[in-house]
Design a protein around this motif. Structure first.
Motif, PDB file in Angstrom:
ATOM      1  N   ASP A 199       0.822  -1.207   0.000  1.00 28.51           N
ATOM      2  CA  ASP A 199       0.000   0.000   0.000  1.00 28.51           C
ATOM      3  C   ASP A 199       0.859   1.261   0.000  1.00 28.51           C
ATOM      4  N   ARG A 200       2.027   1.198   0.647  1.00 21.22           N
ATOM      5  CA  ARG A 200       2.932   2.354   0.648  1.00 21.22           C
ATOM      6  C   ARG A 200       3.423   2.665  -0.763  1.00 21.22           C
ATOM      7  N   LEU A 201       3.771   1.625  -1.492  1.00 25.19           N
ATOM      8  CA  LEU A 201       4.288   1.830  -2.844  1.00 25.19           C
ATOM      9  C   LEU A 201       3.191   2.333  -3.777  1.00 25.19           C
ATOM     10  N   LEU A 255      -5.608  -4.169  -1.859  1.00 24.89           N
ATOM     11  CA  LEU A 255      -4.744  -3.417  -2.772  1.00 24.89           C
ATOM     12  C   LEU A 255      -5.506  -3.021  -4.032  1.00 24.89           C
ATOM     13  N   GLU A 256      -6.337  -3.907  -4.531  1.00 23.81           N
ATOM     14  CA  GLU A 256      -7.142  -3.570  -5.703  1.00 23.81           C
ATOM     15  C   GLU A 256      -8.097  -2.418  -5.395  1.00 23.81           C
ATOM     16  N   ALA A 257      -8.666  -2.411  -4.190  1.00 26.92           N
ATOM     17  CA  ALA A 257      -9.563  -1.320  -3.796  1.00 26.92           C
ATOM     18  C   ALA A 257      -8.791  -0.009  -3.699  1.00 26.92           C
ATOM     19  N   GLN A 258      -7.571  -0.064  -3.183  1.00 29.31           N
ATOM     20  CA  GLN A 258      -6.741   1.136  -3.086  1.00 29.31           C
ATOM     21  C   GLN A 258      -6.408   1.677  -4.479  1.00 29.31           C
ATOM     22  N   ILE A 259      -6.051   0.786  -5.390  1.00 28.10           N
ATOM     23  CA  ILE A 259      -5.730   1.195  -6.760  1.00 28.10           C
ATOM     24  C   ILE A 259      -6.935   1.893  -7.403  1.00 28.10           C
ATOM     25  N   THR A 270      -0.407  -2.536 -11.912  1.00 23.30           N
ATOM     26  CA  THR A 270      -0.898  -3.862 -12.282  1.00 23.30           C
ATOM     27  C   THR A 270      -0.397  -4.897 -11.290  1.00 23.30           C
ATOM     28  N   LEU A 271      -1.316  -5.674 -10.740  1.00 31.64           N
ATOM     29  CA  LEU A 271      -0.966  -6.813  -9.894  1.00 31.64           C
ATOM     30  C   LEU A 271      -1.022  -8.052 -10.789  1.00 31.64           C
ATOM     31  N   ILE A 272       0.121  -8.569 -11.173  1.00 29.18           N
ATOM     32  CA  ILE A 272       0.126  -9.604 -12.209  1.00 29.18           C
ATOM     33  C   ILE A 272       0.128 -11.019 -11.631  1.00 29.18           C
ATOM     34  N   GLY A 273       0.121 -11.155 -10.289  1.00 29.77           N
ATOM     35  CA  GLY A 273       0.104 -12.488  -9.702  1.00 29.77           C
ATOM     36  C   GLY A 273       1.487 -13.100  -9.637  1.00 29.77           C
ATOM     37  N   LEU A 313      -7.575   5.425  -5.850  1.00 29.70           N
ATOM     38  CA  LEU A 313      -6.615   6.443  -6.267  1.00 29.70           C
ATOM     39  C   LEU A 313      -6.628   6.690  -7.780  1.00 29.70           C
ATOM     40  N   GLY A 314      -7.466   5.958  -8.485  1.00 32.88           N
ATOM     41  CA  GLY A 314      -7.550   6.147  -9.928  1.00 32.88           C
ATOM     42  C   GLY A 314      -6.300   5.710 -10.662  1.00 32.88           C
ATOM     43  N   LEU A 315      -5.673   4.631 -10.197  1.00 29.93           N
ATOM     44  CA  LEU A 315      -4.401   4.178 -10.766  1.00 29.93           C
ATOM     45  C   LEU A 315      -4.548   2.908 -11.598  1.00 29.93           C
TER      46      LEU A 315
END
Length: 376
Positions: free
Chosen positions: A209-211, A237-241, A251-254, A244-246
Motif C-alpha cells: 500500500d505504501r508503494l 490493494l485492488e480497492a486502493q488502486i 498492475t498486480l500480475i500475480g 486512487l484512480g491508478l
C-alpha cells in the motif's frame, strides 16, 4: 537416526505448510533439489500440495502430504521422524520453529540434529507490548531445541546472537541460492520504462500500500508499477488502486516462477516491507544491474545496498523519503549500477557440509570434544 555407521546426513527431513508462494518455501525447494542431485535422500512433510510452487517441486523428493493447510497439522513432524528415521531435520524458516520445538519435546534425546534457517528479521517493529516481550522470550528459548542456526548474512548472524543469546559456535552464515538470471524472450506484459517493479507476497508484512500510494505522488505520471506476487491482501490493494484512480498505471500480475525479466526491465525495484530477512529480490535486481529502493526492514538491507550507487534505503513509514527516492531513480540521467555478483553459488554444498558435520558430532561426541579441546 539412520544406521550409526552412516558417515553423513544421508537423509534430510524438512517441512512446508503449502506451496502457495513465498521466498522461504521457494528456496527450500531449490535446496532440496540440489541435495537430491548430490545423492541425498530428502523427505518433505507438506500440509497440502497446492499453490504455484507445485510446478517447482524437484524430482526425487519424497512428499508426505497431510491433506490440510492448517499449520497445527504440521505437529505430525515427530511421528513422521519416527517413521522415516532421518539423519537431520531442517527447519526452513522462522515460521516453522514452533514445530521444531514441539518435535524436540516429543522426541527428546531420540531427536536427530535440528537445523533452523533464520529467514526473517528478529527485531520486529510491528510488535507492540505485550507481544514484543513475548516474542523476545520465545526467541531466547530457541537454543534449547535448535542444535544449529543458519543466518543468511553476517549482520543477521549478529542479530541472532543478540536476540537469541545463542552460542556463536552454533551459528553459520550461508546465503540463499544464487538467483536464476533471465533467458529467452521477455514476457509480453512488461511495459516500457519508466517502470517500477515490486516482487513479493501480497501480505500485510510487505506493505505494498505504501508503494501504490507513492505512485500517485511521484513526478512522472507516465510511470507504471508492476507488483509480482499473490496473497490475501490482493482485494485491499485492488480497492486502493481503484480509489486512487491508478488502474491504468498499477498492475498486480500475480505469481511468476521467474520474475527476473521484470526485474531486468525495471527502472528500479522497490521493497516497502515492515520486516524482512535477507531480501532475495534486492540481490536478484542488483545482479541484473537494476537499482533498488528499500525500507530499512532488516539489518541485511545495508549489507545489500552497500553504497548509494546501488540504490536508496528509506526509513520505514517515511512516505516523503520513499517518493523522493523513486523520483531520483526515475530521473532521465540516472546511472544504473554495475551488476553485483550474487551470493549463494555453493549454498547447497555449504548446507550439506554443515549437516554432515553435525551428524558426525552427534554420533561421536567424545571424539568431537577431544578435537575441540586440542584446538583450545
Amino acid at each position: 537416526m539412520t544406521s550409526f555407521s552412516s558417515p553423513k546426513a544421508a537423509h534430510i527431513l524438512s517441512l512446508v505448510q503449502t506451496l502457495r508462494g513465498g521466498g522461504v518455501e521457494r528456496t527450500l525447494l531449490r535446496l532440496a533439489g540440489d541435495w537430491v542431485e548430490a545423492g541425498r535422500q530428502v523427505t518433505l512433510l507438506m500440509g497440502m500440495r497446492e499453490g504455484p510452487l507445485v510446478a517447482e517441486l524437484p524430482d526425487g523428493v519424497r512428499i508426505v502430504e497431510l491433506g490440510t493447510s492448517s499449520f497445527p497439522a504440521l505437529r505430525a513432524l515427530p511421528a513422521i521422524a519416527r517413521d522415516v528415521q532421518p539423519d537431520l531435520i531442517f527447519c526452513p524458516g522462522n515460521h516453522y520453529t514452533s514445530i521444531a520445538g514441539f518435535t524436540r519435546l516429543q522426541l527428546g534425546q531420540a531427536a536427530p540434529p535440528i537445523v533452523a534457517k533464520i529467514s526473517n528479521a528478529l527485531a520486529r517493529p510491528d510488535h507492540r507490548f505485550p507481544l514484543a516481550q513475548a516474542y523476545r522470550w520465545w526467541l531466547r528459548r530457541h537454543p534449547r531445541f535448535i542444535d544449529h542456526f543458519v543466518a543468511m548474512s553476517p549482520a543477521m548472524r549478529d542479530e541472532a546472537i543478540c536476540a537469541m543469546r545463542a552460542d556463536p559456535a552454533r551459528l553459520s552464515i550461508i546465503a540463499n541460492p544464487a538467483p536464476r538470471l533471465p533467458s529467452g524472450t521477455s514476457p509480453a506484459d512488461i511495459p516500457a520504462r519508466p517502470l517500477l517493479v515490486g516482487v513479493g507476497r501480497l501480505e500485510l508484512q510487505k506493505r505494498w500500500d505504501r508503494l501504490i500510494d507513492a505512485i500517485a505522488r511521484i513526478d512522472d505520471a507516465s510511470t507504471r508499477l508492476i507488483i509480482v506476487g499473490q496473497g490475501s491482501a490482493r482485494p485491499a490493494l485492488e480497492a486502493q488502486i481503484a480509489r486512487l484512480g491508478l488502474g491504468q498505471r498499477v498492475t498486480l500480475i500475480g505469481y511468476r516462477s521467474n520474475p527476473a525479466p521484470y526485474l531486468a526491465a525495471a527502472s528500479a525495484v522497490v521493497l516497502t516491507s515492515d520486516f524482512e530477512g535477507v531480501p532475495g529480490v534486492l540481490r536478484e535486481a542488483l545482479a541484473l544491474g537494476t537499482p533498488v529502493v528499500a525500507t530499512e526492514s532488516s539489518v541485511a538491507v545495508r549489507e545489500i545496498i552497500a553504497d548509494p550507487t546501488r540504490g536508496t534505503i528509506v526509513p520505514i513509514g517515511d512516505q516523503m523519503a520513499l517518493v523522493a527516492a523513486l523520483n531520483y531513480w526515475l530521473g532521465p540521467d540516472v546511472t544504473r549500477p554495475m551488476p553485483v555478483a550474487p551470493a549463494g553459488e555453493d549454498a547447497a554444498k555449504a548446507y550439506l557440509a554443515l549437516f554432515d558435520r553435525l551428524v558426525r558430532e552427534r554420533r561421536d561426541p567424545v571424539r568431537t570434544r577431544d578435537r575441540r579441546s586440542k584446538r583450545r
